[in-house]
Design a protein around this motif. Structure first.
Motif, PDB file in Angstrom:
ATOM      1  N   GLU A 106      -4.607   4.699   0.957  1.00 45.68           N
ATOM      2  CA  GLU A 106      -5.800   3.887   0.758  1.00 45.68           C
ATOM      3  C   GLU A 106      -5.344   2.467   0.484  1.00 45.68           C
ATOM      4  N   LEU A 146     -14.876  -3.065  -3.985  1.00 46.29           N
ATOM      5  CA  LEU A 146     -15.889  -2.896  -2.944  1.00 46.29           C
ATOM      6  C   LEU A 146     -17.290  -2.882  -3.534  1.00 46.29           C
ATOM      7  N   PRO A 199     -15.522  -2.714   3.019  1.00 48.25           N
ATOM      8  CA  PRO A 199     -15.446  -1.272   3.278  1.00 48.25           C
ATOM      9  C   PRO A 199     -15.345  -0.983   4.766  1.00 48.25           C
ATOM     10  N   VAL A 203      -9.729  -0.099  -5.879  1.00 47.40           N
ATOM     11  CA  VAL A 203     -10.321  -0.574  -4.633  1.00 47.40           C
ATOM     12  C   VAL A 203     -11.827  -0.326  -4.613  1.00 47.40           C
ATOM     13  N   ALA A 255      -8.572  -5.187   0.219  1.00 45.57           N
ATOM     14  CA  ALA A 255      -9.964  -4.808   0.458  1.00 45.57           C
ATOM     15  C   ALA A 255     -10.912  -5.990   0.313  1.00 45.57           C
ATOM     16  N   ASP A 307       0.798  -1.240   0.000  1.00 46.00           N
ATOM     17  CA  ASP A 307       0.000   0.000   0.000  1.00 46.00           C
ATOM     18  C   ASP A 307       0.823   1.279   0.000  1.00 46.00           C
ATOM     19  N   ALA A 362     -10.062   1.806   3.828  1.00 42.06           N
ATOM     20  CA  ALA A 362     -10.801   1.306   2.675  1.00 42.06           C
ATOM     21  C   ALA A 362     -12.176   1.969   2.689  1.00 42.06           C
ATOM     22  N   ASP A 363     -12.380   2.931   1.806  1.00 41.69           N
ATOM     23  CA  ASP A 363     -13.650   3.648   1.699  1.00 41.69           C
ATOM     24  C   ASP A 363     -14.053   4.240   3.054  1.00 41.69           C
ATOM     25  N   SER A 366     -11.174  -7.275   3.810  1.00 39.72           N
ATOM     26  CA  SER A 366     -11.660  -6.372   4.857  1.00 39.72           C
ATOM     27  C   SER A 366     -13.050  -5.843   4.581  1.00 39.72           C
TER      28      SER A 366
END
Length: 282
Positions: free
Chosen positions: A261, A50, A272, A46, A267, A13, A234-235, A270
Motif C-alpha cells: 500500500e 485520503l 484514492p 494513508v 497518496a 513503500d 492507494a485505497d 495521487s
C-alpha cells in the motif's frame, strides 16, 4: 541483523512486514498540514490522509537533515560500521541529496547513498533486494555497485482514478486535468532512466488503464527468465488483487510478487484509486 545497515525513506513503500524481516530502517517523509506536521506512516496513515483530502490538501517534504543524521548516528551507536541508503528518485525529491549531506556528518561509519531513480514500490524493490544481498554476505562496495546497476532493471507503471490531485500538486495543468477527468482519460505514468515521471500510454477508463499497465509490465519483462513483480495501491485493494492475479497469469515464471500500500506522502499527490505495478529484472 544485517552486517550492513539498510536504510531508506518512506517514499519507497517497502511493506512493514518486509522491513521487519530484512531489518530495513525507514526515515519518514513529512506530511504538512496548516496546523500540524506528521511523519509519514508514523503519525498518520494513508487512510487518514485520503479521508482529509476534501478538507485540506497537505504539502509534502523530505525528512529533515537533523532526523537523517539522528537515524544514522543511532545505527552507528547500535554497532553498525557500514550503511547503504537507497532513496526515492532525486528527480522527484531532494531526499537523496539531503541524505548524502547527512552521510558526510557521520563519523566512524561508512555510509553510501544510491539514487533509485524510481518511486514507490519500484524504489522499494531495490531496497528489498539490497537487504537480501547484504544478508547473504555481500560487501559494501559490491552492494553499492549492484544496487546502482539494478536501477536500470526496475520498471514501474502507475495509473489513477482521478487527475485532480496531480493538478492541485502542480504536477499537471488545470486544463489537462479537467479534460482528462471529463473524458475518463487515464494516463499510465512511469519513471524515465533519469528518474522523472513521464506518460507512456493513455487509456479510456479504469479497466483499460489497468490492462495498459499490465501490458507495459509484460513488455518490460521481455524474454528475461528471472524477475520479480510488484503491485501497490492507494485505497484500491480490490483492483490491486485483480492486477496481481492477471500478472500471475501473464507472467507465471515470476519468482515473487510483492504487494504494498502506498504511503501517506505519495497518496497526497495521487488521491484514492492509484494502482501501481511493475517488474524488477534479476
Amino acid at each position: 541483523m544485517n552486517p550492513i545497515a539498510i536504510v531508506t525513506d518512506s517514499g519507497t513503500d517497502v511493506p512493514e512486514a518486509l522491513c521487519h524481516r530484512w531489518d530495513i530502517h525507514v526515515l519518514p517523509l513529512l506530511v504538512q498540514y496548516e496546523a500540524m506536521t506528521c511523519r509519514d506512516r508514523v503519525d498518520i496513515t494513508v487512510q487518514q490522509v485520503l479521508d482529509r483530502l476534501d478538507l485540506e490538501i497537505p504539502k509534502t517534504s523530505m525528512p529533515t537533515l537533523g532526523d537523517a543524521v539522528a537515524l544514522l548516528e543511532s545505527l552507528r551507536d547500535q554497532g553498525y560500521k557500514e550503511a547503504l541508503v537507497v532513496t526515492i528518485s532525486s528527480g522527484l525529491s531532494g531526499t537523496c541529496q539531503m541524505l548524502r549531506l547527512a552521510a558526510e556528518d557521520i563519523e566512524d561509519m561508512d555510509v553510501r547513498v544510491v539514487d533509485s531513480r524510481s518511486i514507490g514500490i519500484g524504489a522499494g524493490a531495490l531496497v528489498i533486494r539490497a537487504a537480501e544481498l547484504a544478508a547473504q554476505g555481500m560487501g559494501l562496495d559490491a552492494l553499492e555497485q549492484s544496487v546502482e546497476a539494478m536501477t536500470r532493471n526496475v520498471h514501474v507503471f502507475f495509473t489513477m482514478e482521478t487527475l485532480q490531485y496531480l493538478q492541485k500538486g502542480g504536477r499537471i495543468g488545470k486544463m489537462s486535468a479537467a479534460v482528462g477527468n471529463l473524458l475518463s482519460v487515464r494516463p499510465v505514468i512511469s519513471c524515465t532512466r533519469e528518474g522523472v515521471l513521464q506518460t507512456v500510454q493513455k487509456a479510456r477508463g479504469n479497466s483499460a488503464a489497468l490492462e495498459a499497465a499490465v501490458s507495459q509490465t509484460v513488455k518490460a519483462v521481455g524474454d528475461r527468465k528471472r524477475f520479480r513483480l510488484f503491485v501497490a495501491h492507494a485505497d484500491a485493494a480490490k483492483r490491486a488483487k485483480t492486477a496481481a492475479e492477471i500478472l500471475k497469469t501473464r507472467l507465471p515464471n515470476a519468482e515473487d510478487i510483492i504487494l504494498a500500500e502506498i504511503g501517506p506522502a505519495l497518496a497526497v499527490h495521487s488521491g484514492p484509486g492509484l494502482l501501481g505495478m511493475g517488474v524488477q529484472l534479476l
